[in-house]
Design a protein around this motif. Sequence first.
Motif, PDB file in Angstrom:
ATOM      1  N   THR A 113       0.844  -1.191   0.000  1.00 46.89           N
ATOM      2  CA  THR A 113       0.000   0.000   0.000  1.00 46.89           C
ATOM      3  C   THR A 113       0.881   1.243   0.000  1.00 46.89           C
ATOM      4  O   THR A 113       1.895   1.294   0.698  1.00 46.89           O
ATOM      5  N   GLN A 147      -2.871   5.899  -9.041  1.00 49.97           N
ATOM      6  CA  GLN A 147      -3.599   4.698  -8.618  1.00 49.97           C
ATOM      7  C   GLN A 147      -3.598   3.635  -9.711  1.00 49.97           C
ATOM      8  O   GLN A 147      -3.331   2.451  -9.445  1.00 49.97           O
ATOM      9  N   ASN A 148      -3.892   4.043 -10.943  1.00 47.04           N
ATOM     10  CA  ASN A 148      -3.949   3.075 -12.044  1.00 47.04           C
ATOM     11  C   ASN A 148      -2.595   2.422 -12.294  1.00 47.04           C
ATOM     12  O   ASN A 148      -2.511   1.209 -12.531  1.00 47.04           O
ATOM     13  N   GLN A 179      -1.629  -0.057  -9.450  1.00 49.36           N
ATOM     14  CA  GLN A 179      -2.342  -1.331  -9.539  1.00 49.36           C
ATOM     15  C   GLN A 179      -1.653  -2.291 -10.503  1.00 49.36           C
ATOM     16  O   GLN A 179      -1.665  -3.502 -10.300  1.00 49.36           O
ATOM     17  N   GLU A 180      -1.027  -1.757 -11.532  1.00 50.09           N
ATOM     18  CA  GLU A 180      -0.280  -2.604 -12.466  1.00 50.09           C
ATOM     19  C   GLU A 180       0.902  -3.285 -11.781  1.00 50.09           C
ATOM     20  O   GLU A 180       1.355  -4.340 -12.213  1.00 50.09           O
ATOM     21  N   ASN A 221      -1.880  -1.012  -3.768  1.00 46.90           N
ATOM     22  CA  ASN A 221      -3.077  -0.205  -3.534  1.00 46.90           C
ATOM     23  C   ASN A 221      -2.668   1.196  -3.097  1.00 46.90           C
ATOM     24  O   ASN A 221      -1.522   1.424  -2.681  1.00 46.90           O
TER      25      ASN A 221
END
Length: 350
Positions: free
Chosen positions: A66, A87-88, A91-92, A96
């Motif tokens: 995180t 954020q995107n 995530q890859e 988080n």
Amino acid sequence: MSKRTEKTIVDIAEELKLSVSTVSRALNDNPNISARTKDKVKKMARKLGYRPNALAAGLRNNKSKTIGLIVPRISMFFPAAISTIVQNKLQEHGYNLIICQSNDSYEQEITLVNTLYSARVDGLVVSTTLYTTDFSHFDVFKDNNIPLIFFDRVPKDYNVKVIKGDDYVGGYTATTHLIEKGCKDIVHISGPLSCNLYVERVSGYKNALQEFKLPFKKSRVFYHELTRDNAWQTCEKIFAQTPYPDGIFASNDTTAITIMEYCRKINVRVPEDLKIVGYSNDPRTEIVTPPVTSVDQYPVMMGERIVAALMELIHTAPSNVPRYSQEIIPIQLIARESSAGTAKSSGKKK
């Protein structure tokens, strides 16, 4: 009302007559567990309302997966755009994101830093408040070798990773554009000089005037938080007396749009009587009438560089990480109708 009892993998194992280790591996998609067993385990987990304990897992492997992000206000276009991109991209990489906003409160920023440290985030990304000049509350991350990146609003003398826009060039380019369009009396509406962004944009504004041999007048520069209400009050001061300026460089697009609204009220024509340049290339600049010339800060590029730098810091031994490095993201002036044509004298009150 009695407190709800959390279900664990032991409860799932008992329901399915499986070992706890099998349930654990199934929930973690271990390749040695059959697809049929994984499906049964996950269905039972949903039925029982099982929630994995990410904190406990993080304590076991010393990784929370995180990242913390602190921005001034999520309602503003630029930090909102950065938050989405970060954020995107995280995530890859299997991470988080916890997004927090300081509301430009220094005290709130301190609280958020301590909260995210206690939450054991694996890294922290920050755009500081307008008034942050003491950065010692971030020492807990530096001292414990937890990746720390500042972006956009950044410290001047604090040895960490910094990713920022080219704000001096942005201020210089915006002012030069107005001068090249014929403006000779250019107002600048700036944020507080406690923030690096506005120090650099004001410097660019001053140097552009100097280069074109136009006088710098302290009375033509206004400093305040760049809200609609403040912009309206500043417009009342600017247009309370003649001569009116023929150009305004605003340090954000909310201010630029408010200026246009005020001009409509007093029958000052944009761009015929007054030319306007904003900053950030907020999507609203394209849909207002007339569309507003603005400085694009490339939020996609900045967001991608933040995550790339963060991953590098996470996967590099602390001893190999430089104490300080800075990346400058370029800017581009997006010319639209609010600064079109050649400036005309606006000395008379309309």
